[in-house]
Scaffold this motif. Structure first.
Motif, PDB file in Angstrom:
ATOM      1  N   VAL B 186      -6.930   5.791  -2.568  1.00 49.53           N
ATOM      2  CA  VAL B 186      -5.617   5.139  -3.137  1.00 49.53           C
ATOM      3  C   VAL B 186      -6.164   3.600  -2.938  1.00 49.53           C
ATOM      4  N   ALA B 187      -7.081   3.436  -2.191  1.00 47.65           N
ATOM      5  CA  ALA B 187      -7.466   1.480  -2.422  1.00 47.65           C
ATOM      6  C   ALA B 187      -8.802   1.299  -3.256  1.00 47.65           C
ATOM      7  N   ASN B 188      -9.343   1.898  -3.966  1.00 50.01           N
ATOM      8  CA  ASN B 188      -9.819   1.705  -4.635  1.00 50.01           C
ATOM      9  C   ASN B 188      -9.617   2.968  -6.470  1.00 50.01           C
ATOM     10  N   THR B 189      -8.081   3.304  -6.077  1.00 49.24           N
ATOM     11  CA  THR B 189      -7.558   3.177  -7.549  1.00 49.24           C
ATOM     12  C   THR B 189      -6.632   2.369  -8.029  1.00 49.24           C
ATOM     13  N   VAL B 190      -6.436   1.748  -9.347  1.00 47.45           N
ATOM     14  CA  VAL B 190      -5.810   0.851  -9.981  1.00 47.45           C
ATOM     15  C   VAL B 190      -4.613   1.731  -9.938  1.00 47.45           C
ATOM     16  N   ASN B 191      -2.993   1.294  -9.670  1.00 51.16           N
ATOM     17  CA  ASN B 191      -2.284   2.096  -9.558  1.00 51.16           C
ATOM     18  C   ASN B 191      -1.852   3.188  -8.802  1.00 51.16           C
ATOM     19  N   ALA B 192      -2.837   3.879  -8.115  1.00 50.77           N
ATOM     20  CA  ALA B 192      -2.226   4.880  -6.941  1.00 50.77           C
ATOM     21  C   ALA B 192      -1.089   4.947  -6.183  1.00 50.77           C
ATOM     22  N   ILE B 193      -1.084   6.067  -5.931  1.00 50.68           N
ATOM     23  CA  ILE B 193      -0.104   6.542  -5.008  1.00 50.68           C
ATOM     24  C   ILE B 193      -0.095   7.716  -4.100  1.00 50.68           C
ATOM     25  N   GLY B 194      -0.175   7.421  -3.153  1.00 50.24           N
ATOM     26  CA  GLY B 194      -0.161   8.763  -1.962  1.00 50.24           C
ATOM     27  C   GLY B 194       0.173   8.243  -0.669  1.00 50.24           C
ATOM     28  N   TYR B 195      -0.137   8.821   0.268  1.00 47.03           N
ATOM     29  CA  TYR B 195       0.573   8.895   1.580  1.00 47.03           C
ATOM     30  C   TYR B 195      -0.471   9.541   2.989  1.00 47.03           C
ATOM     31  N   ILE B 196      -0.143   9.025   3.712  1.00 45.90           N
ATOM     32  CA  ILE B 196      -1.301   9.162   4.712  1.00 45.90           C
ATOM     33  C   ILE B 196      -0.476   8.654   6.193  1.00 45.90           C
ATOM     34  N   SER B 197      -1.428   8.801   6.996  1.00 44.74           N
ATOM     35  CA  SER B 197      -1.060   9.100   8.457  1.00 44.74           C
ATOM     36  C   SER B 197      -0.694   7.676   9.351  1.00 44.74           C
ATOM     37  N   LEU B 198       0.403   7.155   9.589  1.00 44.90           N
ATOM     38  CA  LEU B 198       0.653   6.015   9.934  1.00 44.90           C
ATOM     39  C   LEU B 198      -0.898   5.238  11.054  1.00 44.90           C
ATOM     40  N   GLY B 199      -1.397   5.793  11.670  1.00 43.08           N
ATOM     41  CA  GLY B 199      -2.511   5.416  12.988  1.00 43.08           C
ATOM     42  C   GLY B 199      -3.671   5.222  11.478  1.00 43.08           C
ATOM     43  N   TYR B 200      -3.254   5.522  10.127  1.00 46.21           N
ATOM     44  CA  TYR B 200      -4.515   5.206   8.890  1.00 46.21           C
ATOM     45  C   TYR B 200      -4.421   3.890   8.679  1.00 46.21           C
ATOM     46  N   VAL B 201      -3.547   3.265   8.559  1.00 47.65           N
ATOM     47  CA  VAL B 201      -2.986   2.303   7.540  1.00 47.65           C
ATOM     48  C   VAL B 201      -3.497   0.903   7.690  1.00 47.65           C
ATOM     49  N   ASP B 202      -4.681   0.420   6.856  1.00 43.61           N
ATOM     50  CA  ASP B 202      -4.932  -1.074   7.193  1.00 43.61           C
ATOM     51  C   ASP B 202      -4.425  -1.982   5.856  1.00 43.61           C
ATOM     52  N   SER B 203      -4.849  -2.864   5.905  1.00 42.65           N
ATOM     53  CA  SER B 203      -4.906  -3.918   5.021  1.00 42.65           C
ATOM     54  C   SER B 203      -5.439  -3.225   4.009  1.00 42.65           C
ATOM     55  N   SER B 204      -6.321  -2.259   3.678  1.00 48.35           N
ATOM     56  CA  SER B 204      -6.810  -1.852   2.116  1.00 48.35           C
ATOM     57  C   SER B 204      -5.797  -1.195   0.998  1.00 48.35           C
ATOM     58  N   VAL B 205      -4.455  -0.673   2.008  1.00 46.51           N
ATOM     59  CA  VAL B 205      -3.884   0.227   1.213  1.00 46.51           C
ATOM     60  C   VAL B 205      -2.584  -0.729   1.444  1.00 46.51           C
ATOM     61  N   LYS B 206      -1.260  -0.887   0.893  1.00 47.78           N
ATOM     62  CA  LYS B 206      -0.245  -1.080   1.138  1.00 47.78           C
ATOM     63  C   LYS B 206       0.716   0.756   1.199  1.00 47.78           C
ATOM     64  N   ALA B 207       2.070  -0.054   2.813  1.00 51.78           N
ATOM     65  CA  ALA B 207       2.227   0.730   3.486  1.00 51.78           C
ATOM     66  C   ALA B 207       3.744   0.497   2.550  1.00 51.78           C
ATOM     67  N   LEU B 208       4.318   0.897   1.924  1.00 54.02           N
ATOM     68  CA  LEU B 208       5.293   1.108   1.432  1.00 54.02           C
ATOM     69  C   LEU B 208       6.469   1.157   2.437  1.00 54.02           C
ATOM     70  N   SER B 209       8.210   0.498   2.294  1.00 59.31           N
ATOM     71  CA  SER B 209       9.009   0.774   3.722  1.00 59.31           C
ATOM     72  C   SER B 209       9.308   1.297   2.256  1.00 59.31           C
ATOM     73  N   ILE B 210      10.523   2.376   3.068  1.00 53.45           N
ATOM     74  CA  ILE B 210      11.568   3.072   2.198  1.00 53.45           C
ATOM     75  C   ILE B 210      12.952   3.108   2.416  1.00 53.45           C
ATOM     76  N   SER B 211      13.534   2.539   1.329  1.00 49.38           N
ATOM     77  CA  SER B 211      14.873   1.926   1.677  1.00 49.38           C
ATOM     78  C   SER B 211      15.384   0.941   3.295  1.00 49.38           C
ATOM     79  N   ASP B 212      14.341   0.052   2.918  1.00 51.01           N
ATOM     80  CA  ASP B 212      14.249  -1.106   3.961  1.00 51.01           C
ATOM     81  C   ASP B 212      13.971  -0.785   5.098  1.00 51.01           C
ATOM     82  N   VAL B 213      13.269   0.858   4.917  1.00 52.06           N
ATOM     83  CA  VAL B 213      12.728   0.857   6.668  1.00 52.06           C
ATOM     84  C   VAL B 213      11.497   0.751   6.403  1.00 52.06           C
TER      85      VAL B 213
END
Lengths: 287, 268, 286
Positions: B186-213
């Motif tokens: 996801v970090a290296n691919t244009v327009n990529a979307i995926g899902y990962i564990s919260l523990g893996y999230v860092d600045s290389s990817v953007k975590a979306l909020s879901i309905s503002d949560v």
């Protein structure tokens, strides 16, 4: 269609084959060069002698992977060499020209073609699960021995067949038994070929990943016995590339592998040349 | 004489150690030894590695080995005796509890599944579950490159259950075998979307909020974030011996502190 | 001390046992994969597995046609690239290049055989995929194209060295005859050497095909592993081998058995390809 003169056609054809030859060499240089240039600067003593620490950053080195690779090679060879040589001796020296022999030779050929991952499936279900070896070096080595067996049998058999039959006849005429002829005349004479075959199998073991990925588990810990799991260098490259951000470390591990493979290639050349000159030098063997 | 006393003393000491090892539940400074094999979920793996390290530092004679493979590997491997402790980032499925009724599930931490996108190529920060579902089902008009996890991934099952509600994820999505691989892609691919564990999230990817949560610790713990779950250890029967000691260490103050440090959600 | 005749008798038995090991392993693998496949073949049905285009184990869909197609397409594409390159290379090494150059070029190309497939996969991932993503404008570059290029490079040395051997095995008399009749060197190669070594080259290509179909880890790394018929060569796909590697550890029940069917298909495919090669090879020797 335009018809070129034979000489022009030859020139064009020469151009084509030179181009193909250069492209092939260039591809090799590019791949090897790229991995070495990217990987070698990362390698230092600390990288070689510390173990992977896991995690996303792929911290740590490759020491436990080196150790696991060595354990695996030794175990695999301990199983493979007697088995492979035995089979080669049978095929080259004992096998009568009958259906069974044809069958055996055919199955060696077919076995050589079976994809590594199918061996992996087999090893996973038989050695890992059914025989309770668990994810372990032993399970990996057994699987790998099955995988490499046909290659060793083929190269050893070829080497033994190349020994002139006059030498065997001479030994037999002196009253040696078949087995004495084999161990004291044929094997020593075929030694360059056999050694080369064994070294190439070591190379195969170092390079193999698919069947080990499913039989040795991915634990990067230091192996303590044959029954502990392990991660070979090649499998470590896969893990680093697929599961971490540490592509530089993956390249470095790849560079280590390429250095090993180049070394193995050089050793093979050297061994066969050395043993061949020794043989031509007329040294008597064994007896 | 001297020797004898010493030996007696040593014996008493050893029996004492053994006794306390068996009777007491960790943390009295007695030395444990042996190996614990853990395997399964790639979500739990980095956490388990940190726990293992801390546990090994406290008990130098103990070796904890950790393998990945996915949650289903954890469950299956534990049942088949490949691991002492299976790691799973989802609850056991009914098919699994039917097949292996002896398996015991222990919650060891909580976690959220963050929907992540490539940060450089897309400015979206929030989506509804329906929008995410449409994209993953392949029905979105925008050109997303959908990245999916392999069969047997706990993260994928949790995601499918919470987001897809029976709809299938489009088969032309790419399939990757771990959280790490997914994040890297996801970090290296244009327009990529995926899902990962919260523990893996860092600045290389953007975590979306879901309905503002927002996907963060508090929202996962109080379940207001819709894709949250427990991380589990699975044992074959009630854990005993070293496995028990290890699990108790993970659930203890020290262990749960590590959970927070690693970006997961502590439960105790 | 044992008598040497006794040793001889024992060793004869022993090597016979060793000789049959390869055969036993082959039978064992075949039986075992077949046995593993049975539950899925019974429950899902052979037609649904072989010709189903949807692979979605958690939704009980076990069609492997897409993976079969993936393996075949990638292999064919790789052959299209590798065959002209390798045969050109073989002619170059056997006939065209000065000895000094061929003595350097040959081991250089042969080095490619030994390089671990994960290293090919790694370079493919880091260099090739981003490049292809850039070319095609979408996706991550993990694609049939990337996989085919990696495979082509991997089978290049196999095809080259066997083809070169068979070119060299043509008796020099043939070539000399053609040259004596006034043919140019290239005409001699084109009209005499190549036809004479055709069987060897076909065998080389068949062996290369076998190797390509069996390749696993490099494919997992660059093809994207989507279990779908690729829409074009820049779309991701999945190979039969990749299907096993990615899912075997986690699979249970029918899913596991369906993976064994994947292995069975792979096994039979390789058997057919290699038997072909074996037959051609034997006809040449006769």
């Amino acid at each position: 269609m335009i018809k070129f003169s034979p000489r022009l056609t030859q020139k064009l054809a020469w151009g084509f084959t030179w181009a193909m030859g250069s492209v092939a060499v260039l591809i090799m240089l590019l791949i090897v060069g790229y991995v070495l240039v990217q990987g070698l600067p990362v390698i230092n003593l600390d990288f070689l002698f510390s173990s992977p620490e896991g995690g996303l950053a792929g911290e740590g080195g490759i020491f436990s992977c080196i150790v696991a690779t060595l354990w695996l090679i030794v175990t695999t060879m301990a199983i493979l060499v007697p088995l492979g040589l035995g089979a080669a001796i049978y095929l080259s020296e004992y096998a009568p020209d009958n259906k069974l022999t044809h069958f055996i030779r055919y199955s060696v050929e077919l076995l050589a073609g079976i994809p590594s991952i199918v061996f992996g499936m087999f090893g996973f279900a038989v050695f890992v699960l059914a025989l309770h070896f668990n994810y372990s070096i032993l399970a990996g080595a057994l699987t790998l021995a099955c995988l490499l067996l046909p290659f060793l049998v083929r190269s050893a058999e070829e080497a033994m067949k190349a020994v002139p039959s006059s030498q065997r006849e001479a030994a037999m005429a002196l009253g040696a038994t078949r087995w004495q002829t084999v161990t004291r005349v044929v094997i020593p004479a075929a030694l360059p070929g056999i050694t080369t075959g064994i070294i190439l199998c070591v190379g195969g073991a170092v390079a193999e990943s698919a069947c080990l990925y499913v039989t040795m588990g991915g634990s990067a810990g230091m192996p303590t016995s044959l029954l502990s799991g392990g991660r070979t260098l090649a499998v470590h490259v896969f893990y680093l590339a697929m599961e971490t951000n540490a592509l530089d470390k993956a390249m470095a591990t790849g560079a280590v592998l390429i250095v090993i493979i180049i070394a193995i290639n050089l050793i093979t050349r050297w061994v066969s040349r050395y043993l061949q000159t020794r043989m031509k030098g007329g040294t008597s063997y064994g007896v | 004489m001297y020797f004898k006393i010493n030996r007696k003393k040593a014996l008493t000491l050893m029996t004492g150690c053994l006794l306390s090892g068996v009777l007491m539940l960790g943390g009295c400074g007695q030395s444990l030894s042996g190996t614990v094999g853990i395997g399964g979920s790639s979500t739990v793996q980095p956490l388990a590695e940190k726990w293992a390290k801390a546990f090994e530092t406290k008990n130098p004679d103990v070796k904890v080995t950790i393998q990945g493979g996915g949650s289903s590997v954890g469950v299956k491997g534990c049942a088949q005796g490949l691991f002492d402790i299976g790691a799973a980032s989802r609850e056991m499925k009914s098919s699994e509890t039917d097949q292996w009724p002896k398996l015991v599930t222990i919650h060891v931490a909580a976690d959220g599944v963050a929907v992540v996108i490539n940060p450089a190529s897309n400015s979206v920060t929030d989506m509804t579950l329906e929008e995410i579902r449409t994209i993953f089902a392949g029905g979105s008009s925008a050109t997303w490159t959908v990245i999916n996890r392999e069969e047997g991934s706990g993260t994928r099952e949790v995601f499918e259950k919470a987001v897809m509600s029976g709809t299938e994820i489009a088969s032309n999505a790419e399939f990757l075998p771990s959280n790490g691989a997914m994040k890297q892609k996801v970090a290296n691919t244009v327009n990529a979307i995926g899902y990962i564990s919260l523990g893996y999230v860092d600045s290389s990817v953007k975590a979306l909020s879901i309905s503002d949560v927002v996907c963060n610790e508090a929202n996962c713990l109080n379940k207001s974030y819709p894709i949250s779950r427990y991380l589990n250890f699975i044992t074959n029967g009630t854990p005993d011996g070293l496995s028990k000691q290890f699990i108790e260490f993970c659930l203890g103050v020290e262990g749960q502190k590590i959970v927070g440090e690693e970006g997961y959600v502590a439960i105790q | 001390m044992m008598s040497r005749y006794f040793v001889d008798r024992i060793s004869r038995r022993l090597v016979l046992c060793f000789g049959t090991v390869a055969f036993l392993i082959l039978i064992f693998i075949a039986v075992f994969i077949l046995k593993g496949s049975l539950p899925a073949l019974e429950e899902v049905g052979i037609v649904d597995i072989l010709f189903g285009t949807k692979w979605y184990p958690s939704h009980e869909a076990f069609g492997i046609l897409a993976m079969f197609a993936g393996s075949v397409i990638v292999t064919l594409l790789a052959l299209v690239m590798a065959v002209p390159l390798s045969v050109g290379c073989a002619i170059f090494l056997a006939e065209v290049a000065p000895r000094r150059i061929s003595n350097i070029a040959r081991p250089a190309i042969e080095l490619l055989v030994g390089i671990p497939s994960v290293v090919y996969g790694l370079v493919g991932m880091v260099v090739l995929c981003p490049f292809i993503a850039h070319l095609s404008g979408t996706g991550s570059g993990s694609s049939v194209m990337a996989a085919a290029i990696v495979l082509a490079i991997m089978i290049l040395p196999t095809i080259t060295s066997i083809s070169e051997d068979s070119l060299r095995a043509v008796p020099t008399l043939y070539k000399e005859g053609a040259l004596a009749l006034g043919a140019t060197h290239w005409q001699a190669i084109h009209h005499v050497l190549l036809p004479a070594s055709r069987q060897g080259i076909v065998t080389a290509v068949i062996l290369g095909t076998g190797r390509a179909i069996g390749e696993t880890m490099a494919m997992v790394m660059v093809i994207g592993n989507s279990p779908i018929l690729p829409a074009n060569i820049f779309a991701p796909a999945r190979t039969l081998t990749g299907n096993i590697a990615v899912e075997i550890a986690a699979a249970t029940g029918i899913h596991e058995s369906a993976l064994f069917v994947t292995g069975l298909v792979l096994f039979i495919l390789i058997m057919i390809i290699n038997s072909l090669g074996f037959i051609i090879c034997r006809r040449k020797n006769d």
